[in-house]
Design an enzyme around this catalytic site. Structure first.
Site, PDB file in Angstrom:
ATOM      1  N   ASP A 321       0.732  -1.236  -0.084  1.00 25.03           N
ATOM      2  CA  ASP A 321      -0.156  -0.002  -0.087  1.00 25.03           C
ATOM      3  C   ASP A 321       0.922   1.149   0.198  1.00 25.03           C
ATOM      4  O   ASP A 321       2.078   1.018   0.239  1.00 25.03           O
ATOM      5  CB  ASP A 321      -0.651  -0.165   1.109  1.00 25.03           C
ATOM      6  CG  ASP A 321      -1.694   1.083   1.552  1.00 25.03           C
ATOM      7  OD1 ASP A 321      -2.402   1.279   0.658  1.00 25.03           O
ATOM      8  OD2 ASP A 321      -1.592   1.631   2.507  1.00 25.03           O
ATOM      9  N   ASP A 509      -1.330  -0.602   5.832  1.00 22.11           N
ATOM     10  CA  ASP A 509      -1.312  -0.070   7.470  1.00 22.11           C
ATOM     11  C   ASP A 509      -2.672  -0.568   7.998  1.00 22.11           C
ATOM     12  O   ASP A 509      -3.032  -0.040   8.792  1.00 22.11           O
ATOM     13  CB  ASP A 509      -1.089   1.424   7.297  1.00 22.11           C
ATOM     14  CG  ASP A 509      -1.982   2.178   6.351  1.00 22.11           C
ATOM     15  OD1 ASP A 509      -2.763   1.593   5.781  1.00 22.11           O
ATOM     16  OD2 ASP A 509      -2.056   3.541   6.395  1.00 22.11           O
ATOM     17  N   ASP A 513      -7.646  -1.404   4.089  1.00 16.08           N
ATOM     18  CA  ASP A 513      -6.893  -2.769   3.227  1.00 16.08           C
ATOM     19  C   ASP A 513      -7.334  -3.885   3.938  1.00 16.08           C
ATOM     20  O   ASP A 513      -6.344  -4.933   3.743  1.00 16.08           O
ATOM     21  CB  ASP A 513      -5.649  -2.264   2.730  1.00 16.08           C
ATOM     22  CG  ASP A 513      -4.612  -2.087   3.775  1.00 16.08           C
ATOM     23  OD1 ASP A 513      -5.132  -1.886   4.907  1.00 16.08           O
ATOM     24  OD2 ASP A 513      -3.621  -1.279   3.273  1.00 16.08           O
TER      25      ASP A 513
HETATM   26  P1  ADP Z   1      -3.555   4.236  -0.409  1.00 11.79           P
HETATM   27  O1  ADP Z   1      -3.934   3.132  -1.238  1.00 11.79           O
HETATM   28  O2  ADP Z   1      -2.496   5.270  -0.927  1.00 11.79           O
HETATM   29  O3  ADP Z   1      -3.219   4.118   1.195  1.00 11.79           O
HETATM   30  P2  ADP Z   1      -6.407   5.106   0.408  1.00 11.79           P
HETATM   31  O4  ADP Z   1      -7.056   3.922  -0.279  1.00 11.79           O
HETATM   32  O5  ADP Z   1      -6.338   4.914   1.831  1.00 11.79           O
HETATM   33  O6  ADP Z   1      -5.025   5.344  -0.200  1.00 11.79           O
HETATM   34  O7  ADP Z   1      -7.138   6.238  -0.057  1.00 11.79           O
HETATM   35  C1  ADP Z   1      -7.123   6.517  -1.330  1.00 11.79           C
HETATM   36  C2  ADP Z   1      -7.675   8.192  -1.786  1.00 11.79           C
HETATM   37  O8  ADP Z   1      -8.924   8.511  -1.126  1.00 11.79           O
HETATM   38  C3  ADP Z   1      -6.705   8.962  -0.705  1.00 11.79           C
HETATM   39  O9  ADP Z   1      -5.508   9.295  -1.510  1.00 11.79           O
HETATM   40  C4  ADP Z   1      -7.652  10.229  -0.629  1.00 11.79           C
HETATM   41  O10 ADP Z   1      -7.402  11.012  -1.606  1.00 11.79           O
HETATM   42  C5  ADP Z   1      -9.133   9.723  -0.684  1.00 11.79           C
HETATM   43  N1  ADP Z   1      -9.442   9.486   0.931  1.00 11.79           N
HETATM   44  C6  ADP Z   1      -9.617   8.153   1.534  1.00 11.79           C
HETATM   45  N2  ADP Z   1      -9.957   8.343   2.863  1.00 11.79           N
HETATM   46  C7  ADP Z   1     -10.077   9.848   3.081  1.00 11.79           C
HETATM   47  C8  ADP Z   1     -10.521  10.607   4.087  1.00 11.79           C
HETATM   48  N3  ADP Z   1     -10.648  10.009   5.328  1.00 11.79           N
HETATM   49  N4  ADP Z   1     -10.547  11.720   4.031  1.00 11.79           N
HETATM   50  C9  ADP Z   1     -10.076  12.236   2.687  1.00 11.79           C
HETATM   51  N5  ADP Z   1      -9.625  11.774   1.610  1.00 11.79           N
HETATM   52  C10 ADP Z   1      -9.744  10.348   1.835  1.00 11.79           C
HETATM   53 MG    MG Z   2      -4.025   3.228   2.772  1.00 12.49          MG
END
Ligand code: ADP
Ligand code: MG
Length: 621
Positions: A321, A509, A513
């Protein structure tokens, strides 16, 4: 007299005393004083063996005929009867030596793990109306005020209210560098306060706190048996009866057929009995896993059980991730754009919206606002953002995909500008640009994993492609998949697993996921023990943010597996050889005793190595 009897229960004393009798018996035997010599042998046998004989009788009463103590009793008494006095005696003395050694070794590795795992203080000092009282940690209610002094361990997860100190997290995370904490920071139970007095407010009950969770994980890990351990259990169920039956046949058939004398064939059968004890394996193999799991735990690596070892030792594809895993996850706001609203108002609406989210992006926005208001309603859309009702206004914070689902017009902003979008009542009101940095050790960790044989590295990110690719190229990741929703991440991982020749690891993390963690052969959640769903879904938890712990975990697993395989091959090889020699009449009782006790001692010593840290030198840089 009483003291003498209690001394006779001390194994070391029994060994020493019976050895004295044994040696005198040999010396006296030289002068052909056979009656005296025989009595001395009998004395040595009784001193070293009375407890074993007693246990053997108890075993018979329990109808547990193949108990090792029964076998040893038969072997030593049998040898005495066929006239091999010194050998019969030696069997018992060395059996006792072996037992004593085993007991001590097992105790030692237990104790050293217990010391490493001594992370749960029993007491906490609570403050009520300015008065400090020490109470049992499990009586402290959530939200109590506690004080922790320099040198003390944090008893319960808490937030610092006042005071400043460095804390040593090594027992929990395996990281040797101290961290400094001040008012507002969270502290996990198990870390040691080094140089300042801290007043804190407890966040959880003791049994929900980090240290208790670590202990629970380690305990259940020891119950989750590896293939190797299961093999040993199955093996010894068949091995002993087979060898004993072979011994009976060996005692009867050759002499009936006239190949040897009756006395000689009994002697050979007794040798079989001595070798038949599988204790070298039964003790040493589980001990290696116990040491591997416990030793790793003290370095901040928690395996869910021995069964994880063979999978993590053979990783073909490693998936990561991005946010919070390859990057620090500590976001900062680089700039804010607001359309028709004050920037401060925009930020406080966004912070209210993120009130309940623990996504790293949410944490950063909340940090920017001093006291975010609780929303009336909020819903987190995994991988997109949050939609909430704040003061009768519909507020949404998230990426373009989120805005699309809400039919918010985002044509105003060009693609490359799309940071974190904020809409109020269906209208785009602002963009918050946030960024975090790549972890320092990320590149080295990926390189180390390559050296350990990982063939393919993949990033699975929910973030924008440009950002994801920028991180991949810095870190050295082969394949970058971005802009994935949690479901797409899961699907992508499914195809990756199919393409993978050996096991596939997914490192995350734990935020958004958990399904991917559960799907992969080895799910690794990093950085925290707080996230319930992540711990449940993963096979391994890494207590710190440090990516170098992953190659270290691979090394520990390989080392542990190697040790257990060495022991299996060595013990079976040695016993098999001596069994054959014994059947053919080339082995004497001395060799058999070595095959039993000697092999056990060597295998156990080998197993104790599993507790020690693996050598990281070869894979660093
Ligand atoms: P990654 O795979 O990089 O860990 P995530 O799947 O957690 O990313 O989230 C993907 C995208 O969704 C983030 O880059 C953000 O733009 C948006 N996002 C997810 N959760 C939130 C939140 N709680 N507040 C704002 N944006 C969010
Ligand atoms: Mg993440």
């Amino acid at each position: 007299m009483k003291r003498f009897v209690s001394l006779l229960k001390n194994d070391l004393f029994k060994i020493a005393l019976s050895l004295i009798f044994f040696i005198s018996a040999i010396v006296v035997g030289r002068f052909e004083l056979s009656i005296i010599s025989f009595s001395l042998y009998i004395a040595a046998l009784i001193i070293s063996g009375w407890q074993v004989f007693l246990d053997a009788v108890r075993g018979i009463l329990r109808r547990d005929l193949l108990d090792e103590k029964f076998l040893m009793s038969i072997a030593s008494i049998g040898a005495m009867i066929v006239g091999e006095w010194s050998e019969g005696c030696a069997v018992m003395i060395f059996f006792l030596v072996g037992e004593t050694f085993e007991e001590r070794a097992v105790k030692r590795s237990r104790n050293s793990i217990r010391a490493l795992m001594d992370i749960c203080p029993d007491e906490a000092v609570i403050v009520v109306d300015g008065v400090e009282t020490a109470v049992d940690a499990d009586e402290v209610e959530i939200g109590s005020t506690i004080v922790i002094r320099p040198g003390e361990r944090v008893p319960i997860d808490c937030t610092v209210i006042s005071g400043k100190s460095d804390v040593d997290t090594s027992a929990m995370t395996g990281e040797s560098l101290p961290r400094s904490v001040a008012a507002g920071d969270e502290l996990e139970s198990g870390v040691v306060v080094l140089n300042g007095l801290l007043t804190c407010k407890t966040l959880r009950a003791v049994e929900e706190s980090a240290a208790a969770r670590v202990l629970e994980l380690v305990e259940t890990a020891n119950e989750n048996k590896s293939k190797e351990e299961a093999f040993i259990t199955r093996f010894s169920r068949y091995y002993t009866p087979i060898v004993v039956s072979a011994a009976v046949l060996l005692a009867v058939i050759p002499s009936l057929l006239g190949f040897t004398t009756f006395r000689e064939s009994i002697y050979r059968a007794l040798i079989f009995l001595v070798i038949s004890c599988p204790c070298a394996l039964v003790i040493s193999v589980p001990m290696a896993f116990f040491g591997g799991i416990g030793g790793a735990a003290s370095r901040g690596i928690l395996y869910k059980g021995g069964h994880v070892f063979s999978k993590i030792a053979n990783i073909y594809t490693a998936c990561f991730d991005k946010t919070g895993t390859l990057t620090s996850g500590e976001f900062s706001i680089s700039s804010v754009e607001a359309f028709g609203i004050e920037k401060d108002d925009l930020l406080s609406l966004a912070a209210s919206c993120e009130y309940a989210s623990n996504h790293p992006i949410a944490e950063c926005i909340k940090r920017a606002v001093s006291n975010p208001e609780k929303p009336d309603f909020a819903e987190e859309k995994a991988g997109m953002g949050v939609v909430a009702k704040v003061k009768d206004r519909e507020v949404a914070v998230g990426n373009a995909a989120l805005m699309n689902t809400l039919s918010v017009d985002v044509s105003l902003v060009s693609d490359s500008e799309k940071g974190l979008l904020v809409s109020v009542d269906g209208v785009l009101r602002g963009i918050i640009h946030v960024s975090d940095s790549v972890k320092n050790e990320a590149k080295a960790a990926i390189k180390a994993m390559r050296r350990l044989g990982v063939k393919r590295t993949v990033m699975l990110s929910g973030d924008k492609l440009e950002k994801a690719e920028a991180v991949s190229s810095v870190v050295g990741i082969d394949v970058t998949c971005a802009e994935l929703s949690p479901e797409e991440k899961y699907k992508k991982l499914e195809t990756i697993i199919k393409e993978s020749e050996k096991s596939t690891m997914y490192v995350g993390d734990g935020i958004n996921d958990a399904p991917a963690l559960a799907l992969s052969d080895v799910g690794v959640s990093m950085g925290s023990i707080g996230q319930d769903s992540a711990i449940e879904a993963s096979d391994m938890v890494i207590m710190s943010d440090n990516l170098m712990k992953i190659p270290e975990a691979i090394l520990i697993a390989r080392k542990t597996l190697n040790i257990s395989k060495q022991n299996i091959v060595f013990a079976l090889g040695a016993k098999g050889t001596i069994l054959i020699l014994g059947a053919l009449g080339f082995a004497n009782m001395w060799l058999a005793v070595f095959a039993d006790v000697g092999v056990a001692v060597i295998a156990i010593l080998n197993s104790m190595r599993a507790l020690k840290a693996p050598k990281m030198k070869d894979i660093e840089n």
